[in-house]
Design a protein around this motif. Sequence first.
Motif, PDB file in Angstrom:
ATOM      1  N   ILE A   7      16.445-104.802 -29.518  1.00 47.99           N
ATOM      2  CA  ILE A   7      15.510-103.689 -29.752  1.00 47.99           C
ATOM      3  C   ILE A   7      15.929-102.969 -31.023  1.00 47.99           C
ATOM      4  O   ILE A   7      17.059-102.467 -31.128  1.00 47.99           O
ATOM      5  N   THR A  11      19.344-107.246 -23.922  1.00 47.52           N
ATOM      6  CA  THR A  11      18.099-107.893 -23.497  1.00 47.52           C
ATOM      7  C   THR A  11      18.076-108.182 -21.995  1.00 47.52           C
ATOM      8  O   THR A  11      17.158-108.814 -21.504  1.00 47.52           O
ATOM      9  N   SER A  53      14.307-110.926 -28.886  1.00 46.06           N
ATOM     10  CA  SER A  53      15.178-110.257 -29.862  1.00 46.06           C
ATOM     11  C   SER A  53      15.814-109.019 -29.240  1.00 46.06           C
ATOM     12  O   SER A  53      15.450-108.603 -28.133  1.00 46.06           O
ATOM     13  N   PHE A 100      10.691-104.899 -30.395  1.00 48.00           N
ATOM     14  CA  PHE A 100      11.419-106.114 -30.051  1.00 48.00           C
ATOM     15  C   PHE A 100      10.415-107.250 -29.915  1.00 48.00           C
ATOM     16  O   PHE A 100       9.241-107.025 -29.631  1.00 48.00           O
TER      17      PHE A 100
END
Length: 367
Positions: A221, A329, A219, A206
């Motif tokens: 994963i 996230t 971002s 990520f």
Amino acid sequence: MSLTAAMESSCELDLVYITERIIAVSYPSTAEEQSYSSNLREVAHMLKSKHGNNYVLFNLSERRRDVNKLHPKVLDFGWPDMHTPALEKICSICKAMDTWLNAAAHNVVVLHNKGNRGRLGVVVAAYMHYSNISASADQALDRFAMKRFYEDKVVPVGQPSQKRYIHYFSGLLSGSIKMNNKPLFLHHVIMHGIPNFESKGGCRPFLKIYQAMQPVYTSGIYNVQGDSQTGICITIEPGLLLKGDILLKCYHKKFRSPTRDVIFRVQFHTCAVHDLDVVFGKEDLDEAFRDDRFPEYGKVEFVFSYGPEKIQGMEHLENGPSVSVDYNTSDPLIRWDSYENFNIQREESAEGAWAEPPLPSKHLEKG
């Protein structure tokens, strides 16, 4: 010199007169606090006896009160270990050094660093180029000494991004690098070659992207098996506007483990980016350049445009069906910012006329 030898043996102190007027005082990050603190007092005594009050301390590490034992006047220019400072900070350090050294013939600069010597290398190499603007016989000798220190002490431990920023600085001073003032929007980050960070191959990467050391993008994963893909594309839509000093850090989130590893890290400045497609080979990537888990042929490609709209004709970059993405996230491990302590520090130590000096060249003034 017996005092210096005693200090070096007590906590691996490295005290070097790079030139007669530029001194490096460096400690490893592993130095014990008690030994390091007592060492500072001994160094201060030596500097005081030899240079009186005619030296200024430039602290390149994290801010800490005990550094003031070396001198009551400390200029804090620190940045995270193993990284490169902002391009503007490099300018400020060089200007402050030049101002002090030119103020009186007996003035001395002391560069203090606790951690990797790469920080010293950035400053010494940058000042070597900076002093090249006004050449004299004495300065030519000094530049030779600085070059020797950089090659002997720093090159073996430096990071590719540090060398990149020295190249930027040198090129902007000389005019060989022209400023790019166009907005750049990042759309794709493509890893060609899959790093081997899992026992069965593959990785779970990520991205975290920082602008001026502040997080601007995280971002999801990505789960990539080593034998299922030849590369992986992380797409950002709409495109992410980037300007100035950029740090992109790619982590591997370990499977069923609350830990993460760094796959690679790269720093660049948008003023020196003139192509919409930029490729960094393994040798250009911090951490990865000497990590066997990152393939030798591996590289990372950045695809930019001049607007946020989706770039047409990029369907071939889409990942295969074997790549899954977890967009959670909110995971504390993903959200945790390892630069928070540096981000909350106010840069107030470089006071007065030295705080924001004019940039040192007509080529830099526009930036």
